[in-house]
Design a protein around this motif. Structure first.
Motif, short mmCIF file in Angstrom:
data_model
loop_
_atom_site.label_atom_id
_atom_site.label_comp_id
_atom_site.label_asym_id
_atom_site.label_seq_id
_atom_site.Cartn_x
_atom_site.Cartn_y
_atom_site.Cartn_z
N PRO C 138 0.82 -1.22 0.00
CA PRO C 138 0.00 0.00 0.00
C PRO C 138 0.85 1.27 0.00
CG PRO C 138 -0.81 -1.56 1.64
CD PRO C 138 0.52 -2.10 1.15
N VAL C 139 0.39 2.28 -0.72
CA VAL C 139 1.03 3.60 -0.72
C VAL C 139 0.11 4.53 0.07
CG1 VAL C 139 1.73 5.56 -2.15
CG2 VAL C 139 2.17 3.21 -2.93
N ASP C 140 0.58 4.95 1.21
CA ASP C 140 -0.28 5.68 2.15
C ASP C 140 -0.15 7.19 2.01
OD1 ASP C 140 -1.48 3.47 3.27
OD2 ASP C 140 0.14 3.19 4.71
N ALA C 141 -0.41 7.69 0.83
CA ALA C 141 -0.27 9.13 0.60
C ALA C 141 -1.53 9.90 0.95
CB ALA C 141 0.09 9.37 -0.87
N ILE C 142 -2.64 9.19 0.99
CA ILE C 142 -3.93 9.81 1.30
C ILE C 142 -4.17 9.73 2.81
CG2 ILE C 142 -6.43 9.66 0.93
CD1 ILE C 142 -5.81 8.23 -1.75
N VAL C 143 -4.60 10.84 3.40
CA VAL C 143 -4.96 10.83 4.83
C VAL C 143 -6.35 10.20 4.95
CG1 VAL C 143 -5.38 12.26 6.87
CG2 VAL C 143 -3.65 12.96 5.19
N ARG C 144 -6.41 9.03 5.55
CA ARG C 144 -7.68 8.28 5.63
C ARG C 144 -8.51 8.73 6.82
NH1 ARG C 144 -8.60 5.48 0.98
NH2 ARG C 144 -6.54 5.26 0.08
N VAL C 145 -9.77 9.03 6.59
CA VAL C 145 -10.70 9.37 7.66
C VAL C 145 -11.99 8.60 7.46
CG1 VAL C 145 -9.72 11.68 7.98
CG2 VAL C 145 -11.62 11.33 6.38
N THR C 146 -12.85 8.63 8.47
CA THR C 146 -14.09 7.85 8.36
C THR C 146 -15.36 8.68 8.56
OG1 THR C 146 -13.91 7.24 10.70
CG2 THR C 146 -12.97 5.70 9.09
N THR C 147 -15.19 9.96 8.88
CA THR C 147 -16.38 10.81 9.04
C THR C 147 -16.13 12.17 8.37
OG1 THR C 147 -15.65 11.92 11.08
CG2 THR C 147 -16.78 9.80 11.33
N PRO C 148 -17.22 12.87 8.01
CA PRO C 148 -17.09 14.23 7.45
C PRO C 148 -16.35 15.17 8.40
CG PRO C 148 -19.29 13.40 7.04
CD PRO C 148 -18.62 12.39 7.94
N GLU C 149 -16.61 15.05 9.70
CA GLU C 149 -15.94 15.93 10.66
C GLU C 149 -14.43 15.73 10.60
OE1 GLU C 149 -18.53 13.96 11.30
OE2 GLU C 149 -20.05 15.53 11.56
N GLU C 150 -14.00 14.47 10.59
CA GLU C 150 -12.57 14.20 10.51
C GLU C 150 -11.99 14.70 9.19
OE1 GLU C 150 -11.93 10.04 13.02
OE2 GLU C 150 -12.71 9.96 10.97
N ALA C 151 -12.76 14.56 8.14
CA ALA C 151 -12.26 14.96 6.82
C ALA C 151 -11.97 16.46 6.79
CB ALA C 151 -13.29 14.61 5.74
N VAL C 152 -12.92 17.25 7.25
CA VAL C 152 -12.73 18.70 7.18
C VAL C 152 -11.65 19.14 8.17
CG1 VAL C 152 -13.87 20.94 7.50
CG2 VAL C 152 -15.08 19.07 6.36
N ARG C 153 -11.62 18.52 9.36
CA ARG C 153 -10.59 18.87 10.33
C ARG C 153 -9.19 18.56 9.76
NH1 ARG C 153 -10.94 15.32 14.62
NH2 ARG C 153 -13.09 16.02 14.82
N ALA C 154 -9.06 17.37 9.17
CA ALA C 154 -7.76 16.98 8.60
C ALA C 154 -7.35 17.90 7.46
CB ALA C 154 -7.82 15.53 8.12
N ALA C 155 -8.30 18.26 6.62
CA ALA C 155 -8.00 19.13 5.49
C ALA C 155 -7.54 20.50 5.97
CB ALA C 155 -9.22 19.28 4.58
N LEU C 156 -8.25 21.05 6.95
CA LEU C 156 -7.91 22.40 7.40
C LEU C 156 -6.62 22.41 8.21
CD1 LEU C 156 -11.45 23.75 8.29
CD2 LEU C 156 -10.03 24.30 6.30
N GLU C 157 -6.37 21.35 8.99
CA GLU C 157 -5.11 21.30 9.75
C GLU C 157 -3.91 21.18 8.84
OE1 GLU C 157 -6.77 19.27 13.92
OE2 GLU C 157 -5.37 18.17 12.61
N ALA C 158 -4.09 20.46 7.73
CA ALA C 158 -2.96 20.23 6.82
C ALA C 158 -2.68 21.43 5.93
CB ALA C 158 -3.25 19.01 5.96
N THR C 159 -3.62 22.38 5.94
CA THR C 159 -3.54 23.48 4.99
C THR C 159 -2.64 24.60 5.47
OG1 THR C 159 -5.78 23.05 4.26
CG2 THR C 159 -4.90 25.22 3.79
N THR C 160 -1.66 24.91 4.68
CA THR C 160 -0.96 26.17 4.85
C THR C 160 -1.49 27.07 3.75
OG1 THR C 160 0.99 25.01 5.62
CG2 THR C 160 1.28 27.32 4.97
N VAL C 161 -2.33 28.00 4.13
CA VAL C 161 -2.95 28.83 3.11
C VAL C 161 -1.89 29.63 2.38
CG1 VAL C 161 -4.62 30.63 2.62
CG2 VAL C 161 -5.00 29.07 4.52
N GLU C 162 -1.90 29.48 1.08
CA GLU C 162 -0.99 30.29 0.26
C GLU C 162 -1.80 31.46 -0.25
OE1 GLU C 162 0.12 31.18 -3.94
OE2 GLU C 162 -1.28 29.60 -3.42
N ASN C 163 -1.48 32.63 0.17
CA ASN C 163 -2.27 33.81 -0.22
C ASN C 163 -1.37 34.96 -0.66
OD1 ASN C 163 -5.20 33.56 -0.01
ND2 ASN C 163 -4.77 32.81 2.03
#
Lengths: 163, 163, 163, 163
Positions: C138-163
């Motif tokens: 397996p190539v574990d490049a994707i952050v695996r989550v099981t709920t919408p809450e985890e998905a959005v939290r993981a996405a926002l935590e991983a984000t360094t906003v480029e602005n």
């Protein structure tokens, strides 16, 4: 085609051209091939077909960068054709692929290629093509020529091949 | 923004515009917002910045379609910005996204947007912008206006919103 | 929308999704809006429609980046829609416009967005989406989550906003 | 190249490939040329360079569709190269230009080309490349082969040339 790093010259013009424009385009295509340069065009009919035909007759290499998703619309004289599926956004790719642009007559699509060529800093040579002005004053950004020979000579002289 | 299906109007012009052009663009942006239309632009400075500023001041929605790969180059007045990474090929997307195009002054990039707009059959309104001719005869494809009010009115009247 | 520089989060998934996927997408869209982030999607039906619907219900801003030449195919919940005319090449734009990508289920189009997101170095969060392997590992490049809450939290935590 | 309407076969793989992958790619390129087909690739190094090298050695025609704005990054074995300036969005063009896709090893860029190929309904042949699954169940959309000979044979047999 002799290897090395040939210049790429785009030939732009209408898909529904006059006989005169097609005759010029065929001669331009022939001269590009004889100079060992690669012809780039939008891959369709009219000026594009005629230029590819002239190039083919002189044993040259031509590339058609098509707007649609398939090669079915490509004219039969191209060495290779690339269906981009980008629609009119492909005009930017025709110009980007070239070291110099020759516009022959043409409608609004050709005008967009002239403009994009000038925006990208490419030499743009015009054979009976669009005239530009602002506030009543001509803008002389296009190198004006009156024959296919002058067009190809001007395009190749202006070209600093980026390789 | 009131829901429904607002028209989208592109405002095109130079990233390094004159004070006059920026004043026109700001007024055009304000009027687009007041009409409930969505403003589309290339997202950078000059005319694009001024139009987005006017739109913002009137509480409107604006979209910047950027050539680069990041949002860093976006002007600060946009509601949303889309970094396309397409370079100048993004000009086709600015025009495609719009139901009508208003060109204010402008250089070769603006000329490419005028040409692509006309090629795609969109209404193109010009405020002190490029003049086109062929063989010495003017080509009157651009709706010529002299004020921001006329520009926005002409753009909206010519628009058949495709939704 | 509060001004400032919100992160942009792409939500990718099939245009013909299961009820479960659509329920997740709607919740993801709602949470993105509640976090003050901007939702980016492909603008069509299924997961894209459901995510935009959830975003709209929470008063958020959503952008649909469409493959076709008109806004007619856009789902009705989007704040703005951009018809690119690029076909599937628009998938690269969806990903490029985002600071993080959430994939929900999905078919080959979604797989291309996952791959392009990873290629561009964007955080990619997966909710019951594609699994990748090479040579049986397996190539574990994707952050695996099981709920919408985890998905959005993981996405926002991983984000360094480029602005 | 014999005229007529040859099939176009894309060869996708990493720009930094293993020796084994490059050996496979060179052989694949040679076999594509010997079959009279046109090779399409991303134009850079690694698998792309090796495939073009094999094609060149057998007197074939190859096209490199580059992500950048200039031809400078093109490998030296290509017959023609097209700098698109589209960045990773050019992956869609590599796949679109081809009647069949052969993936050799590869990283995320190759995965995006596999996914886009499958999305567009093109035959995709894999030589030690990505494995796909959903919910623990393998998705067998890629035609798996173990040698360059099998790869080219499978690609050409699956190809209905659209011309």
């Amino acid at each position: 085609m002799a290897k090395g790093k040939p210049p790429y010259v785009a030939v732009c013009g209408s898909g529904e051209a006059t006989e005169q424009e097609e005759a010029w385009a065929e001669e331009v295509g022939r001269l590009i091939a004889e100079a060992g340069a690669v012809l780039v065009c939008g891959g369709l009919g009219g000026v594009m077909d005629a230029a590819a035909k002239g190039c083919e007759a002189a044993g040259g290499v031509s590339i058609g960068i098509l707007p649609g998703e398939g090669r079915g619309a490509a004219n039969p004289h191209l060495t290779v054709s690339i269906p981009t599926g980008l629609g009119e956004a492909r005009n930017a790719l025709v110009v980007r692929a070239a070291d110099a642009v020759i516009a022959i007559g043409g409608e609004f699509g050709t005008l967009s290629e002239i403009a994009l060529g000038l925006k990208l800093g490419k030499p743009v040579v015009g054979l009976h093509t669009w005239e530009l002005a602002k506030g009543g004053t001509p803008v002389d950004a296009i190198v004006r020529v009156t024959t296919p020979e002058e067009a190809v000579r001007a395009a190749l002289e202006a070209t600093t091949v980026e390789n």
